[in-house]
Design an enzyme around this catalytic site. Structure first.
Site, PDB file in Angstrom:
ATOM      1  CG  HIS A 197      89.031  41.177  32.222  1.00 24.83           C
ATOM      2  ND1 HIS A 197      87.834  41.838  32.042  1.00 24.83           N
ATOM      3  CD2 HIS A 197      89.858  41.607  31.234  1.00 24.83           C
ATOM      4  CE1 HIS A 197      87.925  42.633  30.988  1.00 24.83           C
ATOM      5  NE2 HIS A 197      89.149  42.504  30.478  1.00 24.83           N
TER       6      HIS A 197
ATOM      7  N   GLY B  49      92.197  50.197  33.131  1.00 32.73           N
ATOM      8  CA  GLY B  49      92.491  51.570  32.736  1.00 32.73           C
ATOM      9  C   GLY B  49      91.474  52.580  33.195  1.00 32.73           C
TER      10      GLY B  49
ATOM     11  CE  LYS C 286      99.873  45.774  27.602  1.00 31.88           C
ATOM     12  NZ  LYS C 286      98.899  45.937  28.715  1.00 31.88           N
TER      13      LYS C 286
ATOM     14  CD  GLU D  14      95.308  41.717  32.611  1.00 35.86           C
ATOM     15  OE1 GLU D  14      94.493  40.876  32.169  1.00 35.86           O
ATOM     16  OE2 GLU D  14      95.453  42.847  32.123  1.00 35.86           O
TER      17      GLU D  14
ATOM     18  N   GLY E 269      88.939  51.879  35.505  1.00 31.66           N
ATOM     19  CA  GLY E 269      88.745  51.689  36.941  1.00 31.66           C
ATOM     20  C   GLY E 269      89.814  52.347  37.782  1.00 31.66           C
TER      21      GLY E 269
ATOM     22  CG  ASN F  51      98.328  40.631  26.205  1.00 28.57           C
ATOM     23  OD1 ASN F  51      97.590  40.114  25.381  1.00 28.57           O
ATOM     24  ND2 ASN F  51      97.870  41.378  27.184  1.00 28.57           N
TER      25      ASN F  51
ATOM     26  CG  LEU G 258      85.490  49.111  35.376  1.00 27.85           C
ATOM     27  CD1 LEU G 258      84.899  50.339  36.033  1.00 27.85           C
ATOM     28  CD2 LEU G 258      84.406  48.178  34.850  1.00 27.85           C
ATOM     29  N   GLY G 259      88.177  48.545  31.354  1.00 22.97           N
ATOM     30  CA  GLY G 259      89.048  49.079  30.325  1.00 22.97           C
ATOM     31  C   GLY G 259      88.253  49.114  29.034  1.00 22.97           C
ATOM     32  CG  ASN G 260      88.378  49.051  24.145  1.00 28.46           C
ATOM     33  OD1 ASN G 260      87.596  49.987  24.006  1.00 28.46           O
ATOM     34  ND2 ASN G 260      88.621  48.186  23.176  1.00 28.46           N
TER      35      ASN G 260
ATOM     36  NE  ARG H   4      85.347  43.602  23.312  1.00 28.87           N
ATOM     37  CZ  ARG H   4      86.131  43.167  24.275  1.00 28.87           C
ATOM     38  NH1 ARG H   4      85.608  42.590  25.360  1.00 28.87           N
ATOM     39  NH2 ARG H   4      87.434  43.303  24.181  1.00 28.87           N
TER      40      ARG H   4
ATOM     41  NE  ARG I 261      94.828  38.594  27.761  1.00 36.54           N
ATOM     42  CZ  ARG I 261      94.053  39.392  27.049  1.00 36.54           C
ATOM     43  NH1 ARG I 261      94.547  40.051  26.022  1.00 36.54           N
ATOM     44  NH2 ARG I 261      92.782  39.540  27.356  1.00 36.54           N
TER      45      ARG I 261
END
Length: 418
Positions: free
Chosen positions: A193, A344, A32, A398, A346, A25, A222-224, A254, A104
């Site tokens: 996502h 992360g 990652k 994922e 969520g 990823n 919900l993450g960055n 963002r 990914r």
């Protein structure tokens, strides 16, 4: 350090050995990776290279509960990938067990509706989508090219963030702009996502003990980066991210959805170029911009608990905009079987979940405070009281979804060749 050109690996699994997938990823400034057993989810090796492009770039390998950190010079994606290949060479049995490489890929445009085996044509089409995802697709291609050099005998599979949303109806994905911008330039809502949403949809069906084809879900990843997706009968019918991952709810750095007139206004008042304003919207807004503290929700929650008024307001704006998005996504669903929190934030912020549900009582969602506090650190569970709708926490995976897609496509290709 061994280069990927020199570190070409002949990877034919030993007979009877466990088969693994190497999942890559590549982000705009990170990499990652994980070696995954697609049938069990076991990860004998995982890790991340971070801060690529900066002087403090490093890569961390996690194996058997131990961590090994290595500085990266030069500070590039290619250097990180070379370090990963060199590390893998030290474990020949693990290398021999690899059956595919799963990548990914952030943006597939309208070319890709599902995962694909990578060939020269698909690779060119991924490159063609770089103008839609200039921070991500070029990095994704670096990972593909490095893996092809290092593992020339292995199938390479691309799994697209956008693919799950390709069944959205045209009235959901078209913007009210001159139609030729869509026809000629591909300007439309794509959504992201999607791999996470596919995994969470399947898990929700399992946990609710109903076929996905019977469920109406809203998935809040919900993450960055943050997005909400309406899933009807197993398919995405609308989502909050758009042409790019900038649109929608509040993100870490963002801005999410704003009046587009703000861009020209700020460019004029601040005497900045549109590129400079664009950088502000992507990198200096969201939780970071609102709080003035951090893009990390944990830091903001801690400050809010200590009386920091701007942090408190930031969390209220975040939860309020999440709840507004849930209300909007009810339109294509008609009813809600479950609101699912993942990602992360969520999965770990009981505070954000509680505040979001406070706004959504009209949907019959009532928080179970004790259950909400227990659902952290990877624990799935229902966090609402019994009623017409339910709220759940379901950790996403994922990487496992990518591994499963890779195994299926590699097996199909092998069957065709037999």
């Amino acid at each position: 350090m061994t280069s990927t050109n020199d570190a070409s690996i002949n990877s034919t699994p030993a007979s009877g050995a466990t088969s693994y997938v190497l999942v890559l990823n590549c982000g705009s400034s990170s990499l990652k990776f994980a070696v995954i057993d697609a049938s069990t989810g076991e990860q004998p090796l995982s890790g991340m290279a971070e801060r690529l492009g900066s002087d403090d770039a490093e890569i961390v390998f996690k194996q058997n509960g131990a961590k090994q950190t290595q500085a990266l010079t030069p500070h590039t994606h290619k250097s990180a990938l070379q370090a990963l290949v060199t590390y893998l060479l030290g474990y020949p049995a693990l290398v021999q067990s690899l059956t595919a490489i799963g990548h990914r890929v952030v943006h597939g445009g309208e070319h890709f509706r599902e995962a694909i085996l990578i060939d020269s044509l698909s690779q060119q089409r991924i490159a063609d989508c770089s103008n839609l995802a200039p921070l991500h697709n070029p990095a994704n291609l670096l990972g593909i090219e490095a893996a092809q050099e290092a593992f020339p005998q292995l199938p390479q599979v691309a799994v697209f963030d956008t693919a799950f949303h390709q069944q959205m109806p045209d009235y959901a994905y078209l913007y009210p702009l001159p139609y030729e911008y869509y026809r000629d330039l591909g300007v439309r809502r794509y959504g992201f996502h999607g791999t996470s949403c596919r995994y969470v949809t399947a898990e929700a069906a399992r946990l609710l003990n109903k076929p996905a084809a019977e469920l109406k879900l809203i998935i809040a990843h919900l993450g960055n980066g943050a997005s909400l997706t309406a899933v009807k009968h197993g398919h995405s019918v609308d989502t909050t991210m758009g042409l790019t991952p900038l649109e929608g709810v509040v993100h870490g750095t963002r801005c999410g959805s704003i009046d587009p007139g703000i861009i020209a206004y700020l460019a004029h008042r601040l005497n900045k170029s549109t590129d400079e304003i664009d950088a502000i919207l992507w990198k200096k807004s969201g939780l970071l911009g609102l709080s003035g503290l951090s893009n990390d929700c944990r830091t903001i929650e801690e400050a809010a608990a200590n009386g920091h008024e701007q942090a408190q307001l930031t969390l209220e704006i975040y939860a309020y905009r999440l709840a507004k998005a849930v209300g909007e996504l009810m339109i294509p669903l008609g009813r809600l079987d479950a609101l699912v929190f993942t990602g992360g934030i969520g999965e770990n912020s009981s505070l954000i979940r509680a505040r979001t549900l406070d706004w959504l009582g009209f949907l019959g969602l009532q928080l179970d405070s004790e259950a909400n506090e227990q659902c952290i650190r990877g624990k799935a569970g229902k966090i609402s009281q019994n009623g017409h709708a339910a709220a759940w926490v379901i950790p996403t995976n994922e990487e496992l979804m990518i591994a499963r897609d890779s195994v299926a496509l590699a097996a199909a290709a092998q069957g065709e060749q037999a």
